[in-house]
Enzyme design. Sequence first.
Site, mmCIF file in Angstrom:
data_model
loop_
_atom_site.group_PDB
_atom_site.id
_atom_site.type_symbol
_atom_site.label_atom_id
_atom_site.label_comp_id
_atom_site.label_asym_id
_atom_site.label_seq_id
_atom_site.Cartn_x
_atom_site.Cartn_y
_atom_site.Cartn_z
ATOM 1 N N SER A 75 -11.185 -4.659 1.174
ATOM 2 C CA SER A 75 -11.783 -3.523 1.875
ATOM 3 C C SER A 75 -12.615 -2.689 0.902
ATOM 4 O O SER A 75 -12.087 -2.208 -0.107
ATOM 5 C CB SER A 75 -10.649 -2.674 2.458
ATOM 6 O OG SER A 75 -11.159 -1.480 2.964
ATOM 7 N N GLN A 123 -5.194 -3.571 -1.869
ATOM 8 C CA GLN A 123 -4.787 -2.590 -2.885
ATOM 9 C C GLN A 123 -4.766 -3.204 -4.287
ATOM 10 O O GLN A 123 -4.258 -2.589 -5.221
ATOM 11 C CB GLN A 123 -3.393 -2.014 -2.542
ATOM 12 C CG GLN A 123 -3.322 -1.278 -1.225
ATOM 13 C CD GLN A 123 -4.027 0.084 -1.238
ATOM 14 O OE1 GLN A 123 -4.387 0.604 -2.286
ATOM 15 N NE2 GLN A 123 -4.224 0.656 -0.057
ATOM 16 N N THR A 146 -25.773 -8.633 13.270
ATOM 17 C CA THR A 146 -26.807 -8.420 12.250
ATOM 18 C C THR A 146 -26.174 -7.823 10.996
ATOM 19 O O THR A 146 -25.430 -6.847 11.077
ATOM 20 C CB THR A 146 -27.907 -7.483 12.806
ATOM 21 O OG1 THR A 146 -28.430 -8.092 13.985
ATOM 22 C CG2 THR A 146 -29.023 -7.265 11.796
ATOM 23 N N ASN A 157 0.794 -1.229 0.000
ATOM 24 C CA ASN A 157 0.000 0.000 0.000
ATOM 25 C C ASN A 157 0.827 1.280 0.000
ATOM 26 O O ASN A 157 0.326 2.343 -0.316
ATOM 27 C CB ASN A 157 -0.972 0.015 1.190
ATOM 28 C CG ASN A 157 -0.270 -0.110 2.519
ATOM 29 O OD1 ASN A 157 0.507 -1.037 2.717
ATOM 30 N ND2 ASN A 157 -0.520 0.796 3.427
ATOM 31 N N HIS A 201 -13.839 0.331 0.979
ATOM 32 C CA HIS A 201 -13.590 1.760 0.738
ATOM 33 C C HIS A 201 -12.361 2.025 -0.122
ATOM 34 O O HIS A 201 -12.040 3.171 -0.424
ATOM 35 C CB HIS A 201 -13.532 2.536 2.054
ATOM 36 C CG HIS A 201 -12.306 2.331 2.891
ATOM 37 N ND1 HIS A 201 -11.245 3.200 2.879
ATOM 38 C CD2 HIS A 201 -11.970 1.364 3.783
ATOM 39 C CE1 HIS A 201 -10.321 2.787 3.732
ATOM 40 N NE2 HIS A 201 -10.740 1.669 4.298
ATOM 41 N N CYS A 218 2.368 9.534 12.357
ATOM 42 C CA CYS A 218 2.402 10.041 13.720
ATOM 43 C C CYS A 218 2.098 8.892 14.671
ATOM 44 O O CYS A 218 1.075 8.234 14.555
ATOM 45 C CB CYS A 218 1.375 11.137 13.898
ATOM 46 S SG CYS A 218 1.543 11.947 15.479
HETATM 47 N N1 PLP Z 1 -4.325 -3.756 4.110
HETATM 48 C C1 PLP Z 1 -3.903 -2.809 3.269
HETATM 49 C C2 PLP Z 1 -2.851 -3.151 2.248
HETATM 50 C C3 PLP Z 1 -4.430 -1.514 3.323
HETATM 51 O O1 PLP Z 1 -3.987 -0.575 2.484
HETATM 52 C C4 PLP Z 1 -5.411 -1.239 4.308
HETATM 53 C C5 PLP Z 1 -5.944 0.132 4.464
HETATM 54 O O2 PLP Z 1 -5.210 1.110 4.388
HETATM 55 C C6 PLP Z 1 -5.846 -2.258 5.146
HETATM 56 C C7 PLP Z 1 -5.263 -3.511 5.027
HETATM 57 C C8 PLP Z 1 -6.907 -2.046 6.181
HETATM 58 O O3 PLP Z 1 -8.153 -1.869 5.543
HETATM 59 P P1 PLP Z 1 -9.438 -1.304 6.326
HETATM 60 O O4 PLP Z 1 -9.332 0.182 6.291
HETATM 61 O O5 PLP Z 1 -10.621 -1.806 5.549
HETATM 62 O O6 PLP Z 1 -9.409 -1.868 7.680
#
Ligand code: PLP
Length: 398
Positions: A209, A190, A247, A163, A211, A339
């Site tokens: 994920s 990703q 649920t 990522n 989003h 941070c």
């Molecule tokens: N794994 C990777 C490679 C990600 O980029 C992210 C989110 O930044 C996650 C896991 C975690 O995903 P989530 O925000 O759905 O918990």
Amino acid sequence: MPGFRVVKFTGNSDFYRMKRLFLDFASTTPLHPEVEAVMLDTFRNYPGNPSSIHEDGRRARFLIEESREKIASLLHKEPSEIIFTSSATESINTVLKSWFMRNLPGTSRFLTSPAEHHATLHTLKYLKEKGASVQVIQPDSDGIVSVFPVDSDTLVSLMAVNNELGSLLPSETVSTAQKAGALVHIDAVQALGKIRLDPFLSADFLSFSGHKFYGPRGTGLLVAKNGSELDPLLHGGAQERNRRSGTEATALIAGLTRALELALNNQESAYSEVYGLNRYLRQTLTAQWPAVTFNSPETGSPFILNFTLSTDPEEEIDSEALIMGLDAKGISVSSGSACSSGSWEPSHVLTAIGKTSYEAQTTLRVSFGPGLSREDLDRFTDTLVSLLIRMKASKNLI
Ligand code: PLP
């Protein structure tokens, strides 16, 4: 989210653009308008609890099972292999903690890399403290984890696409590890809608994920191969075949499903559009700031471009100041540090590929989505370079 406007997407659907120049699509993505529409309709028209046996419940149950079938078919899986979760973090925790619970602490073995997401690394750190054995394989300077010797009865947990860097996991990883008798979990967060998933789909477990592909935040998927053993993280009403109680969030599941369909349907056009943008930004940055070095391998996912702006600590270039300067001009990007407990720490990924803490401190990550133009990237480069020149001038270095 304020600051969004909808413009006509040049592909075959409408897409979002933001008034701000958002170059941080690896951190999250805006909701696709079609996903929003599906969710609003579901919130309004599917009020029942999917576990209820009356008409309202049955309608919600039908929608969820229909969604599961669509997702299974898009991922070339069986519906029984699809588990809806709240995030990739939850999916990852479920897989790792289940493996731990199914083995005695002293015999649960994991293999991972130090460049994984914290959802993996922090979970494994916790399990190690509880007695698990965790083997960590160093990536090369491009962030690539090469084929490795792996023991049987080990759970291998690696990301398909890093990522921060965009580095790809070699396609033979899953089959090599499985041949050695290991189980494989792939964090494919990703990768979905961006690169070909085929080499990873035979993994025992996959985490996604919503989003990250224009779906709603608060949604995740866990794909567990039929026959694989999985203990739930959450106990309760035995939903999701007793693998994830709670649920079901009917509207979020409907939105996630539409987002996944759109992401996979648009993948090829998104890839070629973003590939061109990635190459263009590499060229313009090199032309305008020759000291730049790219940490993202050219062979990686084009959706992520990670670069270091200075290797000379005398220059005292600081990515946090750059991010704030860019932010003030309406541009969002990420840095190579995070941070932690009130102080800035270099990114664990950059540290893992051998960057010094100063290099990590002068590193930015740009991540692309559809609808961006070369003019947008010129605006980013011009703004960044003028900030860099100002920083150097204030240190009397130019
Ligand atoms: N794994 C990777 C490679 C990600 O980029 C992210 C989110 O930044 C996650 C896991 C975690 O995903 P989530 O925000 O759905 O918990």
